[in-house]
Scaffold this motif. Structure first.
Motif, PDB file in Angstrom:
ATOM      1  N   GLY A 224      12.411  10.674  14.328  1.00 54.51           N
ATOM      2  CA  GLY A 224      13.306  10.440  13.197  1.00 54.51           C
ATOM      3  C   GLY A 224      12.647  10.714  11.866  1.00 54.51           C
ATOM      4  N   GLY A 225      11.461  11.272  11.837  1.00 51.68           N
ATOM      5  CA  GLY A 225      10.781  11.574  10.585  1.00 51.68           C
ATOM      6  C   GLY A 225       9.311  11.260  10.690  1.00 51.68           C
ATOM      7  N   PRO A 226       8.542  11.585   9.626  1.00 52.33           N
ATOM      8  CA  PRO A 226       7.110  11.305   9.616  1.00 52.33           C
ATOM      9  C   PRO A 226       6.865   9.809   9.421  1.00 52.33           C
ATOM     10  CG  PRO A 226       7.778  12.265   7.517  1.00 52.33           C
ATOM     11  CD  PRO A 226       8.997  12.265   8.394  1.00 52.33           C
ATOM     12  N   VAL A 227       6.826   9.073  10.507  1.00 44.79           N
ATOM     13  CA  VAL A 227       6.745   7.613  10.418  1.00 44.79           C
ATOM     14  C   VAL A 227       5.475   7.157   9.730  1.00 44.79           C
ATOM     15  CG1 VAL A 227       8.229   7.163  12.394  1.00 44.79           C
ATOM     16  CG2 VAL A 227       5.798   7.545  12.767  1.00 44.79           C
ATOM     17  N   GLY A 228       4.384   7.909   9.901  1.00 45.68           N
ATOM     18  CA  GLY A 228       3.136   7.523   9.267  1.00 45.68           C
ATOM     19  C   GLY A 228       3.243   7.529   7.757  1.00 45.68           C
ATOM     20  N   GLY A 229       3.853   8.569   7.200  1.00 46.75           N
ATOM     21  CA  GLY A 229       4.004   8.665   5.760  1.00 46.75           C
ATOM     22  C   GLY A 229       4.865   7.553   5.187  1.00 46.75           C
ATOM     23  N   LEU A 230       5.953   7.226   5.872  1.00 43.06           N
ATOM     24  CA  LEU A 230       6.813   6.129   5.401  1.00 43.06           C
ATOM     25  C   LEU A 230       6.077   4.798   5.432  1.00 43.06           C
ATOM     26  CD1 LEU A 230      10.305   6.892   6.983  1.00 43.06           C
ATOM     27  CD2 LEU A 230       9.759   6.702   4.560  1.00 43.06           C
ATOM     28  N   ALA A 231       5.347   4.547   6.503  1.00 47.41           N
ATOM     29  CA  ALA A 231       4.585   3.298   6.602  1.00 47.41           C
ATOM     30  C   ALA A 231       3.506   3.242   5.532  1.00 47.41           C
ATOM     31  CB  ALA A 231       3.964   3.175   7.989  1.00 47.41           C
ATOM     32  N   LEU A 232       2.870   4.376   5.251  1.00 44.55           N
ATOM     33  CA  LEU A 232       1.831   4.405   4.220  1.00 44.55           C
ATOM     34  C   LEU A 232       2.417   4.089   2.849  1.00 44.55           C
ATOM     35  CD1 LEU A 232      -1.048   4.948   3.328  1.00 44.55           C
ATOM     36  CD2 LEU A 232      -0.519   7.392   3.261  1.00 44.55           C
ATOM     37  N   ALA A 233       3.595   4.635   2.554  1.00 44.99           N
ATOM     38  CA  ALA A 233       4.245   4.338   1.274  1.00 44.99           C
ATOM     39  C   ALA A 233       4.507   2.841   1.141  1.00 44.99           C
ATOM     40  CB  ALA A 233       5.552   5.128   1.160  1.00 44.99           C
ATOM     41  N   GLN A 234       5.027   2.228   2.196  1.00 47.40           N
ATOM     42  CA  GLN A 234       5.307   0.790   2.177  1.00 47.40           C
ATOM     43  C   GLN A 234       4.029  -0.016   1.998  1.00 47.40           C
ATOM     44  OE1 GLN A 234       8.509   0.042   2.478  1.00 47.40           O
ATOM     45  NE2 GLN A 234       8.550  -2.182   2.649  1.00 47.40           N
ATOM     46  N   ALA A 235       2.961   0.390   2.690  1.00 44.30           N
ATOM     47  CA  ALA A 235       1.708  -0.357   2.639  1.00 44.30           C
ATOM     48  C   ALA A 235       1.026  -0.229   1.283  1.00 44.30           C
ATOM     49  CB  ALA A 235       0.777   0.123   3.746  1.00 44.30           C
ATOM     50  N   LEU A 236       1.043   0.977   0.712  1.00 42.41           N
ATOM     51  CA  LEU A 236       0.429   1.151  -0.599  1.00 42.41           C
ATOM     52  C   LEU A 236       1.168   0.349  -1.667  1.00 42.41           C
ATOM     53  CD1 LEU A 236      -0.422   4.977  -0.668  1.00 42.41           C
ATOM     54  CD2 LEU A 236      -1.985   3.046  -0.374  1.00 42.41           C
ATOM     55  N   GLN A 237       2.482   0.280  -1.550  1.00 41.78           N
ATOM     56  CA  GLN A 237       3.256  -0.510  -2.502  1.00 41.78           C
ATOM     57  C   GLN A 237       2.922  -1.997  -2.370  1.00 41.78           C
ATOM     58  OE1 GLN A 237       7.618  -0.119  -2.246  1.00 41.78           O
ATOM     59  NE2 GLN A 237       7.569   0.298  -4.423  1.00 41.78           N
ATOM     60  N   ALA A 238       2.760  -2.481  -1.139  1.00 41.06           N
ATOM     61  CA  ALA A 238       2.405  -3.870  -0.915  1.00 41.06           C
ATOM     62  C   ALA A 238       1.009  -4.171  -1.449  1.00 41.06           C
ATOM     63  CB  ALA A 238       2.482  -4.198   0.574  1.00 41.06           C
ATOM     64  N   LEU A 239       0.077  -3.242  -1.242  1.00 39.49           N
ATOM     65  CA  LEU A 239      -1.282  -3.444  -1.741  1.00 39.49           C
ATOM     66  C   LEU A 239      -1.315  -3.464  -3.258  1.00 39.49           C
ATOM     67  CD1 LEU A 239      -4.297  -3.719  -1.387  1.00 39.49           C
ATOM     68  CD2 LEU A 239      -4.446  -1.249  -0.981  1.00 39.49           C
ATOM     69  N   GLN A 240      -0.536  -2.577  -3.884  1.00 34.67           N
ATOM     70  CA  GLN A 240      -0.461  -2.592  -5.348  1.00 34.67           C
ATOM     71  C   GLN A 240       0.050  -3.938  -5.858  1.00 34.67           C
ATOM     72  OE1 GLN A 240       2.125   0.712  -6.037  1.00 34.67           O
ATOM     73  NE2 GLN A 240       0.547   2.250  -5.665  1.00 34.67           N
ATOM     74  N   ALA A 241       1.090  -4.463  -5.206  1.00 31.13           N
ATOM     75  CA  ALA A 241       1.660  -5.748  -5.620  1.00 31.13           C
ATOM     76  C   ALA A 241       0.657  -6.882  -5.425  1.00 31.13           C
ATOM     77  CB  ALA A 241       2.939  -6.030  -4.835  1.00 31.13           C
ATOM     78  N   ALA A 242       0.005  -6.914  -4.261  1.00 32.20           N
ATOM     79  CA  ALA A 242      -0.951  -7.982  -3.971  1.00 32.20           C
ATOM     80  C   ALA A 242      -2.141  -7.938  -4.915  1.00 32.20           C
ATOM     81  CB  ALA A 242      -1.417  -7.881  -2.516  1.00 32.20           C
ATOM     82  N   ALA A 243      -2.660  -6.730  -5.176  1.00 30.74           N
ATOM     83  CA  ALA A 243      -3.828  -6.605  -6.053  1.00 30.74           C
ATOM     84  C   ALA A 243      -3.475  -6.933  -7.497  1.00 30.74           C
ATOM     85  CB  ALA A 243      -4.392  -5.189  -5.953  1.00 30.74           C
ATOM     86  N   SER A 244      -2.320  -6.485  -7.962  1.00 30.07           N
ATOM     87  CA  SER A 244      -1.913  -6.752  -9.344  1.00 30.07           C
ATOM     88  C   SER A 244      -1.676  -8.236  -9.576  1.00 30.07           C
ATOM     89  CB  SER A 244      -0.645  -5.963  -9.675  1.00 30.07           C
ATOM     90  OG  SER A 244      -0.870  -4.578  -9.560  1.00 30.07           O
TER      91      SER A 244
END
Length: 409
Positions: free
Chosen positions: A334-354
């Motif tokens: 259904g699509g590049p699942v790795g890229g979608l998961a990476l986008a979600q994870a990077l956004q979460a890390l940005q929120a947690a670190a900020s």
């Protein structure tokens, strides 16, 4: 999909976490990045020889453990939790799958056992800031990112029966210390324009560069008439192999980012329970609770996406596919699942670190505190493998999400 971890997977996570908790505190990380290699060689020996992390996703026939990319992703989650500097990402996640997918029998027999044991480290060398493009994370990788037959980039020329490489590549992860370079170069000029991968065992000028995220050391690689060995055979589907490797690498990176985000949130929750203001812990204030609750939801959502991506990409035989086009894999998943998961994870890390820096108050802005290390990891990973909006846009394009379709009435 069975969401439960196996006993073996739980043991991998527990063992890696215990080792890193003892050997990779904030001061250890700072000391490691100040070394010439950018990581602690003794810790790498432990991770490689004692725990076998570089060979987790490699077949037993080549000296590996025989697990899938899922187990490697779970181990990298713990590595990300402690921001442990090591050549694991560049060697086991980026380089080893390409050697396995494209290499000849002789090349795999020579190189993969040494990589699995930790004796040999490797680095994927891509011209300019094009790593995310080469791995098909933010767009089609069949363009001219490797040079396109023009000046610049990395060029390959065959002369006297040997291949010679010319060009320069910036932002090569662990390129200054790697024992082997996998170089993506353009060959054939305009007549037979194509991108090939080459093995460079020695030669060239390597210069370690100052990186935003010091826990991911990178280098500039300059090659001037350097002899190289073609990886595999001329005519192999190099861009397809890079794209498939990119999807798996993104799943591993997503798990790594989730580990970092979880640790940043954990440290912040611990701190707001201790810091007092107006006679009470600031963690008891409703506004602080709401902010941390939002971060918690983001981290848990990202964890679910990362685990699914690791499971989905790990369904391939041995964690690596020797053939099959990227388009075929996308139709199945259904699509590049790795890229979608990476986008979600990077956004979460940005929120947690900020939020971590903000809620730590004055101390969170100082070099002495570890909070800034997590913030730099979030920013650095987005520069290398993103940005987030392009990861999502490419996934939407690959899934044809916004194409007009007839709707049954």
């Amino acid at each position: 999909m069975d969401a439960r971890f196996t006993a073996e997977q739980d043991e991998i996570r527990r063992t890696v976490r215990e080792v890193l908790a003892k050997r990779c505190g904030p001061e250890d990380v700072r000391a490691a990045v100040r070394t010439g290699s950018g990581h602690d060689p003794a810790l790498w020996t432990t991770l490689a020889e004692h725990l076998g992390l570089p060979g987790l996703a490699l077949p037993e026939a080549h000296g590996g453990v025989g697990c899938t990319i899922t187990e490697l992703a779970l181990a990298c989650e713990e590595v990300g939790r402690f921001l442990a500097p090591s050549p694991l990402l560049s060697t086991a996640v980026l380089a080893a799958p390409l050697l396995l997918a494209l290499g000849t029998d002789a090349q795999r027999a020579e190189l993969l056992p040494r990589i699995a044991s930790g004796e040999l480290t490797a680095a994927l060398t891509v011209p300019g800031p094009a790593l995310a493009t080469a791995l098909a994370l933010v767009g089609d990788n069949r363009g001219d990112w490797a040079g396109g037959g023009r000046a610049g980039g990395m060029q390959a020329r065959r002369a006297g029966g040997t291949w010679r490489l010319y060009g320069e590549a910036d932002q090569v992860l662990d390129g200054h210390s790697a024992g082997l370079l996998l170089v993506a170069a353009h060959a054939g000029g305009f007549a037979r324009s194509r991108t090939l991968l080459f093995l460079v065992r020695e030669g060239g000028v390597r210069t370690r560069r100052t990186a935003l995220d010091a826990t991911r050391p990178c280098a500039r690689i300059q090659l001037r008439d350097v002899e190289a060995e073609l990886l595999g055979e001329d005519g192999a589907d190099v861009t397809g192999a890079l794209a498939a490797a990119g999807d798996r690498a993104a799943a591993v990176l997503a798990c790594e980012a989730v580990g970092a985000a979880d640790r940043a949130l954990e440290r912040t929750v611990e701190y707001v329970g201790q810091r007092e203001q107006f006679g009470r812990a600031i963690g008891s204030f409703q506004a602080v609770k709401h902010r941390l609750a939002d971060v918690y939801v983001a981290v848990q959502t990202a964890r679910s996406a990362a685990y699914y991506a690791a499971w989905a990409t790990g369904q391939e035989s041995g964690g690596v596919a020797r053939s099959a086009s990227l388009e075929g894999r996308w139709r199945e998943t259904g699509g590049p699942v790795g890229g979608l998961a990476l986008a979600q994870a990077l956004q979460a890390l940005q929120a947690a670190a900020s939020e971590g820096i903000q809620l730590h108050g004055g101390i969170g802005f100082t070099w002495e505190h570890e909070a800034h290390l997590y913030f730099k990891r979030a920013a650095g990973d987005e520069l290398l493998f993103g940005p987030v909006h392009r990861l999502r846009a490419h996934a939407a394009d690959a899934a044809r999400l916004f194409e007009q379709r007839e709707v049954a009435v």
